[in-house]
Design an enzyme around this catalytic site. Structure first.
Site, short mmCIF file in Angstrom:
data_model
loop_
_atom_site.label_atom_id
_atom_site.label_comp_id
_atom_site.label_asym_id
_atom_site.label_seq_id
_atom_site.Cartn_x
_atom_site.Cartn_y
_atom_site.Cartn_z
N LYS A 21 1.54 -5.10 -22.83
CA LYS A 21 2.28 -4.87 -21.59
C LYS A 21 3.76 -4.81 -21.96
O LYS A 21 4.17 -5.38 -22.98
CB LYS A 21 2.06 -6.02 -20.59
CG LYS A 21 2.31 -5.61 -19.16
CD LYS A 21 1.14 -4.83 -18.61
CE LYS A 21 1.34 -4.42 -17.19
NZ LYS A 21 0.09 -3.84 -16.64
P1 NAD Z 1 3.53 0.63 -7.38
O1 NAD Z 1 4.92 0.31 -7.79
O2 NAD Z 1 3.10 2.05 -7.35
O3 NAD Z 1 3.22 0.00 -5.94
C1 NAD Z 1 3.44 -1.34 -5.61
C2 NAD Z 1 3.28 -1.45 -4.09
O4 NAD Z 1 3.33 -2.84 -3.73
C3 NAD Z 1 4.37 -0.76 -3.28
O5 NAD Z 1 3.80 -0.18 -2.13
C4 NAD Z 1 5.28 -1.92 -2.86
O6 NAD Z 1 6.00 -1.64 -1.65
C5 NAD Z 1 4.24 -2.99 -2.64
N1 NAD Z 1 4.76 -4.36 -2.66
C6 NAD Z 1 5.64 -4.91 -3.52
N2 NAD Z 1 5.86 -6.20 -3.17
C7 NAD Z 1 5.08 -6.45 -2.10
C8 NAD Z 1 4.86 -7.59 -1.29
N3 NAD Z 1 5.49 -8.73 -1.53
N4 NAD Z 1 3.98 -7.48 -0.28
C9 NAD Z 1 3.32 -6.33 -0.04
N5 NAD Z 1 3.49 -5.22 -0.76
C10 NAD Z 1 4.35 -5.28 -1.77
O7 NAD Z 1 2.60 -0.22 -8.36
P2 NAD Z 1 1.06 0.06 -8.71
O8 NAD Z 1 0.99 0.87 -9.94
O9 NAD Z 1 0.35 0.48 -7.48
O10 NAD Z 1 0.60 -1.41 -9.14
C11 NAD Z 1 0.21 -2.39 -8.18
C12 NAD Z 1 -0.55 -3.49 -8.90
O11 NAD Z 1 -1.70 -2.93 -9.54
C13 NAD Z 1 0.22 -4.20 -9.99
O12 NAD Z 1 -0.21 -5.54 -10.06
C14 NAD Z 1 -0.23 -3.47 -11.25
O13 NAD Z 1 -0.05 -4.25 -12.42
C15 NAD Z 1 -1.67 -3.25 -10.93
N6 NAD Z 1 -2.30 -2.17 -11.69
C16 NAD Z 1 -1.80 -0.91 -11.70
C17 NAD Z 1 -2.46 0.08 -12.40
C18 NAD Z 1 -1.98 1.53 -12.39
O14 NAD Z 1 -2.68 2.37 -12.95
N7 NAD Z 1 -0.87 1.84 -11.75
C19 NAD Z 1 -3.61 -0.22 -13.12
C20 NAD Z 1 -4.11 -1.52 -13.09
C21 NAD Z 1 -3.44 -2.48 -12.36
#
Ligand code: NAD
Length: 412
Positions: A105
């Site tokens: 990461k």
């Molecule tokens: P992103 O930046 O695209 O989206 C994050 C979202 O969460 C946004 O809509 C933001 O407004 C919202 N957010 C932030 N703080 C918040 C809060 N306190 N309450 C409610 N909503 C809140 O990120 P992402 O890629 O969608 O990742 C989200 C999660 O999924 C993370 O934990 C990431 O590690 C995990 N993840 C992502 C992927 C991927 O392929 N992108 C894969 C596996 C896991």
């Protein structure tokens, strides 16, 4: 969110798995220690000429089963402890899904929203240049995470390639299609989350058609998860982002059109919710898809969902987990529920290595096959050992890494 607790949570889950697997103190020492940890200074010349310094991180938690693999996060709260925790989770996730990878990461402690496009590009390129000696298609392959997307991956791929002197598409995944990205990567994590929700509903004997779903987070995972859940016949009744939530909208399409036009999810006719209210809705499936520590000893008692599908990484603290276990909530753990992203990243890396690209249907089918195999393994392990799905998933993932360590032996 306390970033210290993300590491505490990850270590406590590992400790539990080590004990349930009957592994030794030596195994615990090996498994609980990250292999390589890099902290870098990332200077950025802002558009106004000022120079600011940011902290950047890259953690290669494990390379025992193959090159390390994991996302790059741009978020003001990221620090070394959280990066280690997330890299550790990637290690168990890749092992659980049998991908030939270790776990990594990285990220920069920066608010991506505060950067202009040109600042974002300069910061991404400088960060890539600082971590360049330890990444590469055979060493460590970054991907998008919170606050980064395919544009950042294109800049990372270009920076690496310019330094190599030739094009190296396989150094990152989650790239634009024209640069060697894979069809289906953008929606992959959300697709996997929906598959996990569908399977958990089956286990609970609930018909997915019309099952009510609430999603915290409307980013890459939350949005695509919502789309995929609706495609499978579930009804997404509430979503939220960092500014709060809404319910009472007609469809995710309607919400997305509004979001694209206005930059918020407050569709006319919908009703506003706080993020806490969203977590406590009476739904079949709750999907935390934002950041760590959403489900804690404070928020867990009010959860009324029958199933929690962890779209985000580490959204549940050990205390929150124990409360959900007592309440009989089926929790599909992050390392299974959000593995769709790294599975299709693996497909992208394989396609880049072979210079041969698959159809969207092939990607979807192969994703479904790999994820369903892992779901069945977790379900069978949970049934046979009388443990939760999280404990079963951890036992499978950690057990495979421990076995690989034993077989490779210790050098020198
Ligand atoms: P992103 O930046 O695209 O989206 C994050 C979202 O969460 C946004 O809509 C933001 O407004 C919202 N957010 C932030 N703080 C918040 C809060 N306190 N309450 C409610 N909503 C809140 O990120 P992402 O890629 O969608 O990742 C989200 C999660 O999924 C993370 O934990 C990431 O590690 C995990 N993840 C992502 C992927 C991927 O392929 N992108 C894969 C596996 C896991």
């Amino acid at each position: 969110m306390t970033t210290e607790s993300a590491l505490d949570t990850a270590l406590s889950q590992l400790k539990q798995a080590v004990s349930q697997l009957g592994l030794s103190e030596n195994d615990w020492q090996t498994l609980s220690t990250p292999r390589r940890v890099l902290e870098v200074a990332v200077p950025l010349r802002r558009d106004n000429g000022n120079v600011e310094m940011y902290r950047g991180y890259r953690v290669q938690y494990s390379t025992t089963r193959g090159p390390s693999k994991g996302g790059v996060r741009f978020h003001p709260d990221i620090d070394m402890n959280e990066t280690i925790a997330l890299a550790m989770l990637m290690t168990w996730k890749c092992a659980l899904t049998n991908l030939p990878y270790g776990g990594a990461k990285g990220g920069i402690a920066v608010d991506a929203g505060s950067l202009s496009l040109t600042e974002n590009e300069r910061l991404t390129r400088r960060y890539t240049s600082e971590i360049l000696p330890i990444i590469g298609p055979e060493r460590d392959i970054p991907a998008p995470d919170v606050g980064t997307d395919e544009r950042n991956m294109a800049w990372m791929m270009d920076t690496y390639s310019v330094n190599a002197g030739f094009s190296v598409p396989g150094v990152v995944t989650g790239k634009p299609i024209v640069l060697g990205g894979s069809l289906g990567r953008t929606s992959a994590t959300g697709d996997g989350v929906a598959i996990a929700a569908r399977e958990a509903l089956r286990v609970k004997g609930i018909d997915p058609h019309g099952a009510a779903v609430a999603i915290q987070g409307f980013g890459k995972v939350g949005y695509w998860g919502a789309v995929a859940c609706e495609q499978m016949g579930m009804k997404v009744v509430a979503v939220s982002d960092v500014h709060g939530g809404v319910t009472g909208f007609q469809s995710i399409d309607q919400l997305w059109s509004h979001f694209k036009e206005h930059g918020n999810i407050n569709v006319p006719g919908s009703e506003k919710l706080t993020n806490d209210e969203l977590l406590h809705l009476k739904v079949d499936v709750l999907i935390p898809a934002a950041l760590a520590d959403a489900i804690t000893e404070k928020s867990a008692p009010g959860i009324q969902a029958k199933i929690v599908v962890e779209g985000a990484n580490a959204p549940t603290t050990p205390e929150g987990d124990a409360i959900m276990k007592d309440k009989g909530i089926l929790v599909v753990p992050d390392i299974l529920a959000n593995a769709g992203g790294v599975i299709v990243s693996y497909f992208e890396w394989v396609q880049d290595k072979q210079n041969y690209f698959w159809s969207a249907e092939e990607v979807k089918q192969n994703l479904n096959d790999i994820l369903m195999k892992s779901v069945r393994e977790v379900e069978a392990m949970a049934d046979s050992k009388k443990v939760t799905w999280r404990e079963a998933a951890m036992m499978l993932g950690v057990g495979r890494v421990a076995e690989a360590h034993k077989l490779r032996g210790l050098y020198p």
